[in-house]
Write a protein that holds these residues in place. Structure first.
Motif, mmCIF file in Angstrom:
data_model
loop_
_atom_site.group_PDB
_atom_site.id
_atom_site.type_symbol
_atom_site.label_atom_id
_atom_site.label_comp_id
_atom_site.label_asym_id
_atom_site.label_seq_id
_atom_site.Cartn_x
_atom_site.Cartn_y
_atom_site.Cartn_z
ATOM 1 N N ASN A 192 0.828 -1.201 0.000
ATOM 2 C CA ASN A 192 0.000 0.000 0.000
ATOM 3 C C ASN A 192 0.870 1.260 0.000
ATOM 4 O OD1 ASN A 192 -2.567 -1.274 0.082
ATOM 5 N ND2 ASN A 192 -2.254 -1.733 2.261
ATOM 6 N N SER A 193 1.623 1.432 -1.076
ATOM 7 C CA SER A 193 2.454 2.631 -1.189
ATOM 8 C C SER A 193 1.555 3.863 -1.266
ATOM 9 C CB SER A 193 3.325 2.557 -2.449
ATOM 10 O OG SER A 193 3.991 3.796 -2.670
ATOM 11 N N THR A 194 1.926 4.889 -0.527
ATOM 12 C CA THR A 194 1.132 6.127 -0.538
ATOM 13 C C THR A 194 1.702 7.167 -1.502
ATOM 14 O OG1 THR A 194 2.379 6.940 1.383
ATOM 15 C CG2 THR A 194 0.294 5.798 1.814
ATOM 16 N N LEU A 195 2.605 6.735 -2.376
ATOM 17 C CA LEU A 195 3.107 7.637 -3.412
ATOM 18 C C LEU A 195 1.944 8.034 -4.313
ATOM 19 C CD1 LEU A 195 5.481 8.995 -4.909
ATOM 20 C CD2 LEU A 195 5.722 6.872 -6.227
ATOM 21 N N LYS A 196 1.692 9.333 -4.425
ATOM 22 C CA LYS A 196 0.537 9.775 -5.201
ATOM 23 C C LYS A 196 0.902 10.529 -6.467
ATOM 24 C CE LYS A 196 -0.192 13.968 -2.371
ATOM 25 N NZ LYS A 196 -1.175 14.711 -1.544
ATOM 26 N N ALA A 197 2.080 11.109 -6.527
ATOM 27 C CA ALA A 197 2.450 11.871 -7.720
ATOM 28 C C ALA A 197 3.939 12.168 -7.716
ATOM 29 C CB ALA A 197 1.669 13.179 -7.787
ATOM 30 N N ILE A 198 4.430 12.548 -8.880
ATOM 31 C CA ILE A 198 5.774 13.092 -9.033
ATOM 32 C C ILE A 198 5.599 14.518 -9.542
ATOM 33 C CG2 ILE A 198 7.996 12.891 -10.223
ATOM 34 C CD1 ILE A 198 7.527 10.555 -8.414
ATOM 35 N N TYR A 199 6.219 15.492 -8.877
ATOM 36 C CA TYR A 199 6.040 16.859 -9.354
ATOM 37 C C TYR A 199 7.378 17.574 -9.484
ATOM 38 C CZ TYR A 199 6.615 18.687 -4.584
ATOM 39 O OH TYR A 199 7.101 19.018 -3.347
ATOM 40 N N CYS A 200 7.404 18.548 -10.367
ATOM 41 C CA CYS A 200 8.612 19.322 -10.630
ATOM 42 C C CYS A 200 8.773 20.397 -9.563
ATOM 43 C CB CYS A 200 8.546 19.950 -12.024
ATOM 44 S SG CYS A 200 9.982 20.992 -12.397
ATOM 45 N N THR A 201 9.953 20.456 -8.963
ATOM 46 C CA THR A 201 10.215 21.446 -7.924
ATOM 47 C C THR A 201 10.439 22.840 -8.503
ATOM 48 O OG1 THR A 201 12.573 20.860 -8.004
ATOM 49 C CG2 THR A 201 11.219 19.746 -6.365
ATOM 50 N N LYS A 202 10.543 22.925 -9.835
ATOM 51 C CA LYS A 202 10.795 24.215 -10.479
ATOM 52 C C LYS A 202 9.523 24.831 -11.048
ATOM 53 C CE LYS A 202 13.927 26.370 -13.849
ATOM 54 N NZ LYS A 202 15.010 26.108 -14.832
ATOM 55 N N CYS A 203 8.780 24.055 -11.859
ATOM 56 C CA CYS A 203 7.590 24.623 -12.503
ATOM 57 C C CYS A 203 6.282 24.072 -11.949
ATOM 58 C CB CYS A 203 7.648 24.396 -14.019
ATOM 59 S SG CYS A 203 7.377 22.672 -14.532
ATOM 60 N N GLY A 204 6.359 23.046 -11.099
ATOM 61 C CA GLY A 204 5.162 22.504 -10.465
ATOM 62 C C GLY A 204 4.384 21.496 -11.290
ATOM 63 N N ALA A 205 4.859 21.153 -12.471
ATOM 64 C CA ALA A 205 4.163 20.166 -13.308
ATOM 65 C C ALA A 205 4.101 18.821 -12.596
ATOM 66 C CB ALA A 205 4.883 20.014 -14.651
ATOM 67 N N ILE A 206 2.969 18.122 -12.780
ATOM 68 C CA ILE A 206 2.728 16.857 -12.088
ATOM 69 C C ILE A 206 2.795 15.698 -13.082
ATOM 70 C CG2 ILE A 206 1.066 15.532 -10.735
ATOM 71 C CD1 ILE A 206 0.022 18.189 -9.632
ATOM 72 N N TYR A 207 3.412 14.590 -12.653
ATOM 73 C CA TYR A 207 3.581 13.437 -13.530
ATOM 74 C C TYR A 207 3.140 12.155 -12.830
ATOM 75 C CZ TYR A 207 6.283 16.827 -16.145
ATOM 76 O OH TYR A 207 6.658 17.954 -16.830
#
Length: 210
Positions: free
Chosen positions: A7-22
């Motif tokens: 049950n990994s709670t990883l929900k997103a990857i986001y850019c620390t510079k522009c805030g884009a979510i992946y």
């Protein structure tokens, strides 16, 4: 033993510079929009529901850092590549505590990790996630310890590892990397030069730069 489904709670990857979510379930390196560093975002509130101190205490220490599986990115237990990293002892430094005027001073003995350094922790997680994402060839520029850890965990996972290392790296480190079965590529210069050499070929050779 790890569960089949974590049950990994990883929900997103986001850019620390522009805030884009992946999507964290797809291969990500740097932000394709701006080249910024990507950061793993975990649902901490959900993690509090899934686990607590009592549950963590009941989990066997043999799980090492994977006792905290809810706060790690791997979702399938079969993809976890672990060699007992983590769970290293805290040693009380009594005399040093007295000298520094501290009540409780402990030293974490990370030399008991596989390959003898804390690098085993990060590479266990990184290789596990690489395996889960279908990556089968990984590379890294290294001056020794990280390269040895990648070589070891890649061997355990059945993944090809290519390590770029400065030629003046101590022979013991080079030997360790080769003993684990990684392909060793020696480079004139520093670790920065090693990184540049890897960047020249990674796309052509299909190497995922760790």
């Amino acid at each position: 033993m790890l569960p089949a489904r974590i049950n990994s709670t990883l929900k997103a990857i986001y850019c620390t510079k522009c805030g884009a979510i992946y999507d964290p379930n797809k291969i990500n390196t740097v932000c394709p929009k701006c080249g910024g560093v990507l950061y793993a975002d975990y649902d901490i509130e959900h993690a509090k529901i899934l686990t607590n101190r009592d549950l963590l205490r009941k989990r066997p220490r043999s799980l090492g850092l994977w006792r905290f599986m809810e706060l790690l990115p791997v979702r399938e237990g079969r993809n976890v590549i672990s060699l007992g990293e983590g769970a290293t002892p805290l040693i009380k430094a009594r005399r040093l505590s007295e000298i520094l005027g501290l009540r409780n001073l402990y030293i974490k003995d990370e030399s008991l990790n596989p390959t003898g350094t804390f690098k085993a922790r990060g590479l266990s997680v990184a290789v596990s996630k690489a395996l889960e994402l279908g990556i089968r060839k990984v590379g890294m520029p290294s001056s020794g310890n990280a390269g040895a850890a990648l070589a070891l965990y890649a061997a355990r996972a059945g993944i090809k590892a290519i390590i770029y290392v400065p030629k003046d790296t101590p022979k013991t480190m080079l030997t360790e990397i080769m003993m684990y079965g990684a392909e060793l590529r020696l480079v004139d210069g520093t670790i920065a030069d090693a990184g540049r050499e890897l960047s020249k070929v990674k796309d052509v050779e299909g190497i995922f730069d760790m």
